[in-house]
Each structure stands twice: as C-alpha cells, then as structure tokens.
Enzyme design. Structure first.
Site, PDB file in Angstrom:
ATOM      1  N   THR A  69      -0.812  -0.778  -1.009  1.00  0.00           N
ATOM      2  CA  THR A  69      -0.285  -0.011  -2.143  1.00  0.00           C
ATOM      3  C   THR A  69      -1.318   0.320  -3.219  1.00  0.00           C
ATOM      4  OG1 THR A  69       0.424  -2.052  -3.224  1.00  0.00           O
ATOM      5  CG2 THR A  69       2.050  -0.919  -1.851  1.00  0.00           C
ATOM      6  N   ASP A 109       7.809   7.636  -3.019  1.00  0.00           N
ATOM      7  CA  ASP A 109       7.896   9.007  -3.526  1.00  0.00           C
ATOM      8  C   ASP A 109       6.581   9.762  -3.339  1.00  0.00           C
ATOM      9  OD1 ASP A 109       6.757   7.200  -5.430  1.00  0.00           O
ATOM     10  OD2 ASP A 109       6.986   8.705  -7.007  1.00  0.00           O
ATOM     11  N   TYR A 132      -2.895   7.331   0.320  1.00  0.00           N
ATOM     12  CA  TYR A 132      -1.760   6.409   0.340  1.00  0.00           C
ATOM     13  C   TYR A 132      -0.495   7.122   0.793  1.00  0.00           C
ATOM     14  CZ  TYR A 132       2.184   3.768  -1.564  1.00  0.00           C
ATOM     15  OH  TYR A 132       3.384   3.125  -1.717  1.00  0.00           O
TER      16      TYR A 132
END
Length: 293
Positions: A69, A109, A132
């Site tokens: 992340t 998102d 990512y």
C-alpha cells in the site's frame, strides 16, 4: 458452500489497519474459527508457499487484507507491488475456486483515474494512473477471472487507531508544527477501518452470498484539506491548516482528483449501515486518545 460451513476464516495482512480491526471483532463471533496471518508467517512473495500454506490451513473463508500500500514507493518497487497486489491474489483466487472457499478481497479507489465528477459506481471503467492502482486493478481482474464467486470490496482513504495513516500523521504533525499544507483538490470520503471490518463480518455472516464488486467508504464528500481541518477541530489544535493544490504538493505517484465511491450496491445487497465520516472520525480519535493516556 453454504453459510453453515463457513467456520474457518483466514485473515491475511492481520497486522495492518483492517486486519487489526478484524482481529478485535473476532471475539464477537464465537462460532467462527479465525486464523490471522501476516507477512512474517504467510509470505505473499512466494507463490508456491501461498498454496502450501492454504493447503495446511484449509480455510472455508478468506478475507484478503494483505497488500502493498506504499503508493509512492510502488513507483520504484514495481515488481514487489505487482507480486503482492496482483500475482499473489491470482494464486489465492485459483485456490479458492478449486477448494470451494469463499473469498473477500480488498481493493482500492485508486483503480480509477479521478476524472469523473459523479460518485463512482462499481460499473465505472477502471483506468489507474499510478503503479499501486494498476497492480490492484490487475489483482481484481485475476480475482474475477479465477474465482468469479468472490466478493471484491473497493475502499478509500483508510485510517484506524492501528498502523500508519493520515489521521495519525496529522495528529503528530499538528503537535509538532504551527502550520501545515494539505491538498484541497483531491475529493473522496475516508474509511474508518473498524466500520469496514464490521461490514465485512456482516457479509461473512449473511445467509445470502452475492458475489461481485462492491464499494465501501464512510458517508460524505470531502477533500484531504477538509479532513485535516476536521481532525484539527476535534483535537482542539491551534495548528493552522492551509489548503494547497496537488501541483503545489507534488508526489512521486499521481493521485486521482476525484474518487468518491457510490455505496448504494453494498447497502442494498447486504443491508450495510454506512456511518457519516465525521461520526467515525470522532470514534477513532477517542480510541487513539484512550490508547495514549
């Protein structure tokens, strides 16, 4: 697999924000057995080891919270991000399909490009603008291809009393500085990881399993700047918060300017309650304060 068989739950990424909140909730489900694993005991960079571990644990349900992340670092560590967010997910999805195991996979998102000006539904075309987001999008695709009966939950701006996140960073910086600049042209809604964990357990416990992609974040539409202002007010801080544009605050990875998720589908399908973001922020801040008393 019917719901009565869903007894053994494997939670990956158990030391992350969402995994930690799921661990806290586990005691509320005495009829379920939980295995919580993190990178130290369940490597996501060794595909054969993933299969071996799953064969040993034999879960009837997997909640995949594990992910790479670090959005900016992913621009450099492309292969590592792809291994964890994409290729490892493919292995898990294949195993789930072959073993009649239900899979809930957490996405983001950031699979969207941010050019929309309307809340994003699950049917909106994906078009990630950073590494990512691209690796997470590829993970979604492999998930759906190899285990069409899975549930994918896209979430956004996750924070918790656990781990590193925007809320805890802001608290730290507001205590250290008299003035902060925060971007005001990236729009979305934050997600308190405890609320998402609660929603996930509602799906696990549901009598009806409806596969597909779902969106979840808290209720509201704000910028990161407004989020910082809300934290400041709730913390009663004297720090001055200045709104700046993304161009004034460049980062290695581009961020979508608009990634507000439409949550209608998860609300209707699973009767999920979605709290307003500010209520959840208050709850999290109270938890953070109690931890550091």
């Amino acid at each position: 697999m019917n719901n009565s068989q869903a007894k053994r739950i494997l939670v990956t990424g158990s030391n992350g924000q969402l995994g930690s909140e799921l661990r806290d909730l586990a005691s509320d489900y005495p009829d379920l057995e939980f295995d919580f694993v993190d990178q130290s005991d369940f490597s996501f960079t060794d595909r054969s080891a993933i299969t071996t571990n799953l064969n040993t644990l034999q879960p009837s349900f997997i909640i995949n919270c594990a992910a790479y992340t670090a959005v900016d670092s992913a621009e450099v560590e492309v292969e590592l991000a792809d291994e964890i967010n994409h290729k490892a997910v493919e292995v898990i999805a294949k195993w789930c399909a072959e073993n009649s195991t239900r899979l809930i996979h957490i996405s983001t998102d950031y699979v969207f490009d941010g050019t929309s000006r309307l809340p994003l539904t699950e049917a909106e075309p994906t078009n990630p603008i950073n590494v990512y987001g691209a690796t997470k999008r590829d993970g979604e695709l492999r998930c759906m291809e190899n285990c069409p009966d899975c549930v994918i939950i896209r979430t956004a701006w996750v924070y918790s009393s656990y781990g590193k996140n925007f809320v805890k960073t802001m608290i730290k910086l507001m205590n250290e500085r008299s003035e902060l600049n925060v971007v005001n042209d990236q729009i979305g809604s934050p997600t308190y990881a405890l609320d998402l964990a609660t929603a996930i357990m509602s799906i696990v416990s549901s009598k009806d399993w409806v596969s597909g992609i779902y969106h979840y974040s808290n209720k509201g539409e704000i910028s990161w700047y407004q989020f910082a202002v809300d934290i400041k007010e709730l913390m009663d801080s004297d720090c001055t918060i200045n709104g700046v544009t993304s161009n004034q605050y460049p980062t290695p990875a581009k961020r979508p300017n608009y990634s507000l998720l439409d949550k209608s589908k998860i609300k209707l399908t699973y009767s999920i309650n979605i709290p307003p973001y500010k209520d959840s922020l208050k709850n999290c801040l109270a938890k953070i304060k109690s931890k550091y008393k």
